[in-house]
Design an enzyme around this catalytic site. Sequence first.
Site, PDB file in Angstrom:
ATOM      1  CB  ALA A  89     -10.992 -51.324   0.763  1.00 45.97           C
ATOM      2  N   GLY A 144     -11.308 -46.207   2.012  1.00 44.86           N
ATOM      3  CA  GLY A 144     -10.613 -46.544   0.536  1.00 44.86           C
ATOM      4  C   GLY A 144     -10.445 -45.703   0.008  1.00 44.86           C
ATOM      5  CD  GLU A 165      -7.628 -45.343   4.188  1.00 39.84           C
ATOM      6  OE1 GLU A 165      -7.835 -45.907   3.709  1.00 39.84           O
ATOM      7  OE2 GLU A 165      -7.319 -45.325   5.093  1.00 39.84           O
ATOM      8  CD  GLU A 196     -12.231 -46.595   6.394  1.00 40.84           C
ATOM      9  OE1 GLU A 196     -12.834 -45.551   6.939  1.00 40.84           O
ATOM     10  OE2 GLU A 196     -11.487 -46.472   5.606  1.00 40.84           O
TER      11      GLU A 196
HETATM   12  C1  HXC Z   1     -18.653 -53.108  -0.900  1.00 43.54           C
HETATM   13  C2  HXC Z   1     -20.533 -51.324  -1.710  1.00 43.54           C
HETATM   14  C3  HXC Z   1     -18.808 -50.782  -1.491  1.00 43.54           C
HETATM   15  C4  HXC Z   1     -18.323 -51.244  -0.558  1.00 43.54           C
HETATM   16  C5  HXC Z   1     -20.311 -49.528  -1.510  1.00 43.54           C
HETATM   17  N1  HXC Z   1     -21.859 -50.871  -2.159  1.00 43.54           N
HETATM   18  N2  HXC Z   1     -20.165 -49.456  -1.037  1.00 43.54           N
HETATM   19  N3  HXC Z   1     -19.840 -52.497  -2.189  1.00 43.54           N
HETATM   20  N4  HXC Z   1     -17.411 -52.607  -0.451  1.00 43.54           N
HETATM   21  N5  HXC Z   1     -17.433 -50.083   0.490  1.00 43.54           N
HETATM   22  C6  HXC Z   1     -22.026 -51.585  -2.773  1.00 43.54           C
HETATM   23  C7  HXC Z   1     -23.471 -51.646  -2.367  1.00 43.54           C
HETATM   24  O1  HXC Z   1     -23.386 -53.532  -1.309  1.00 43.54           O
HETATM   25  C8  HXC Z   1     -24.456 -51.706  -3.360  1.00 43.54           C
HETATM   26  O2  HXC Z   1     -24.620 -52.796  -3.798  1.00 43.54           O
HETATM   27  C9  HXC Z   1     -24.470 -50.614  -4.174  1.00 43.54           C
HETATM   28  O3  HXC Z   1     -23.050 -50.899  -4.066  1.00 43.54           O
HETATM   29  C10 HXC Z   1     -25.224 -49.980  -3.757  1.00 43.54           C
HETATM   30  O4  HXC Z   1     -24.816 -49.623  -2.648  1.00 43.54           O
HETATM   31  P1  HXC Z   1     -25.769 -48.626  -1.433  1.00 43.54           P
HETATM   32  O5  HXC Z   1     -25.529 -49.153  -0.493  1.00 43.54           O
HETATM   33  O6  HXC Z   1     -27.541 -49.467  -1.995  1.00 43.54           O
HETATM   34  O7  HXC Z   1     -25.923 -47.331  -1.917  1.00 43.54           O
HETATM   35  P2  HXC Z   1     -26.152 -46.100  -0.777  1.00 43.54           P
HETATM   36  O8  HXC Z   1     -27.796 -46.369  -0.424  1.00 43.54           O
HETATM   37  O9  HXC Z   1     -26.584 -44.846  -2.042  1.00 43.54           O
HETATM   38  O10 HXC Z   1     -25.409 -45.861  -0.233  1.00 43.54           O
HETATM   39  C11 HXC Z   1     -24.264 -45.303  -0.552  1.00 43.54           C
HETATM   40  C12 HXC Z   1     -23.297 -45.673   0.983  1.00 43.54           C
HETATM   41  C13 HXC Z   1     -22.921 -46.525   1.191  1.00 43.54           C
HETATM   42  C14 HXC Z   1     -23.408 -44.456   2.295  1.00 43.54           C
HETATM   43  C15 HXC Z   1     -21.833 -45.113  -0.180  1.00 43.54           C
HETATM   44  O11 HXC Z   1     -22.647 -48.048   0.012  1.00 43.54           O
HETATM   45  C16 HXC Z   1     -22.283 -47.346   1.669  1.00 43.54           C
HETATM   46  O12 HXC Z   1     -22.093 -47.055   3.348  1.00 43.54           O
HETATM   47  N6  HXC Z   1     -21.531 -47.471   1.412  1.00 43.54           N
HETATM   48  C17 HXC Z   1     -20.166 -48.760   2.481  1.00 43.54           C
HETATM   49  C18 HXC Z   1     -19.299 -46.944   2.659  1.00 43.54           C
HETATM   50  C19 HXC Z   1     -18.045 -47.749   3.573  1.00 43.54           C
HETATM   51  O13 HXC Z   1     -17.906 -48.266   5.099  1.00 43.54           O
HETATM   52  N7  HXC Z   1     -16.696 -47.458   2.992  1.00 43.54           N
HETATM   53  C20 HXC Z   1     -15.441 -47.734   3.970  1.00 43.54           C
HETATM   54  C21 HXC Z   1     -14.665 -49.189   2.997  1.00 43.54           C
HETATM   55  S1  HXC Z   1     -13.944 -50.106   4.496  1.00 43.54           S
HETATM   56  P3  HXC Z   1     -26.429 -54.253  -3.858  1.00 43.54           P
HETATM   57  O14 HXC Z   1     -25.088 -55.669  -5.120  1.00 43.54           O
HETATM   58  O15 HXC Z   1     -26.408 -54.406  -2.680  1.00 43.54           O
HETATM   59  O16 HXC Z   1     -26.928 -53.058  -5.054  1.00 43.54           O
HETATM   60  C22 HXC Z   1     -12.484 -49.535   3.321  1.00 43.54           C
HETATM   61  C23 HXC Z   1     -11.067 -49.923   4.543  1.00 43.54           C
HETATM   62  C24 HXC Z   1      -9.554 -49.133   4.199  1.00 43.54           C
HETATM   63  O17 HXC Z   1     -12.048 -48.479   2.878  1.00 43.54           O
HETATM   64  C25 HXC Z   1      -8.811 -49.781   4.165  1.00 43.54           C
HETATM   65  C26 HXC Z   1      -7.561 -49.675   3.132  1.00 43.54           C
HETATM   66  C27 HXC Z   1      -7.683 -50.764   1.951  1.00 43.54           C
END
Ligand code: HXC
Length: 259
Positions: free
Chosen positions: A67, A110, A113, A133
Amino acid sequence: MNFEFILVTPNFAPHIALVQLNRPKELNALNLQLMLELKSALKSLDEDEMVRCIVITGNQQAFAAGADIKQMESKTAIDLLKIDQFETWDQIRKTKKPVIAAVSGFALGGGCELAMTCDMIVASESAKFGQPEIKIGIMPGAGGTQRLTRAVGKALAMEMVLTGKFISAAEALKAGLINRVVPEEIYLDEAIKLANEVCAMSPIATQLAKESVNKAFETGLQEGLFFERKNFYMTFASEDQKEGMSAFVEKRKPAFKGH
Ligand code: HXC
C-alpha cells in the site's frame, strides 16, 4: 477502459483480460485510487461475456511494493475507518471469474496480499514475497496474517509477519504459496498459458468450482461439502455439462459456450 494507474486490455488473448498495475516509479505502490480503479475494472471484466479469465500483473521490477506508505503516513485510525478501503479489497475477492497473478519483482505488504487474493500465482525467478509492515510499525491489514498462514503454515507465516523477511519465488513455491516459477522473460506468457488452460473449460463449471474451493477457507468441512454438492448439482443445469459429457463419449474435444 481508461484509468490513471492501471492498464486494462480486455482481449489480451482469446477470452483472457490483462490488468497491469502501472505506477512503475513507485514500484506500483497501491494508492486508494489504484485500488478503486482495479475494483472497477474487475467488475466490468466479470460482467464481460467474452472474458473467461483475468490476469493481473505489474512489471519486471515490481508486482506491487505494498500500500502507498506516503498516502497512509498521516492518516489516523478514524480516517482509515471512514475511508473503508477494505470494502474495495472485498469486492476484488468476490470476482467470479478466475484471476491469476503474474508476479515479478516485489510483492510486498498489500502487494503480497493482492497476489494472495488472486486464485493462482505464477512468479518469475526474481519475485520476492513479504509482509514487511512490521518494519514500519504496523501489521498486515488486507489478509496477510490470514491468507499467508493458511497457505504456508504458522511457522513461516509467523516469521515473515514478525520479522518482515522476504522469501524468494523458489521458497514461495516450496511453501505452497504460488503455483509455478519460471524465468523472468516468460512469466507473463506462462500466466497466459495457465489462463488459456482454464479458458478451455466450461466457464460455468469454472466459476462454481472457484467458489467452492474458496469456501474451503471460510467454513467447516460439513458446510463446505454441502456447498460443494449444491454447486456440483448446479453444473448439471448447464448445456456445457451435456457438451462435456457427450464430447467424452463421442471421443472429441468439447466446445464449451458458457451456458
Ligand atoms: C509508497 C513506495 C513504496 C510504498 C516503494 N515506494 N514502496 N512508495 N509506498 N509501499 C517508492 C519509494 O519511496 C521510491 O520513491 C520508489 O518507490 C523506489 O523505491 P526505493 O525504495 O528507492 O527502491 P529500492 O531501494 O529498490 O527498495 C525497494 C523496496 C522498498 C525494498 C521495495 O521500496 C521498500 O521497502 N518499500 C516499502 C515496502 C513496504 O513496507 N510495503 C508495505 C507497505 S504497508 P522515491 O520518490 O523516493 O524515489 C502495506 C499495508 C497494506 O502494504 C494494508 C492494506 C491496505
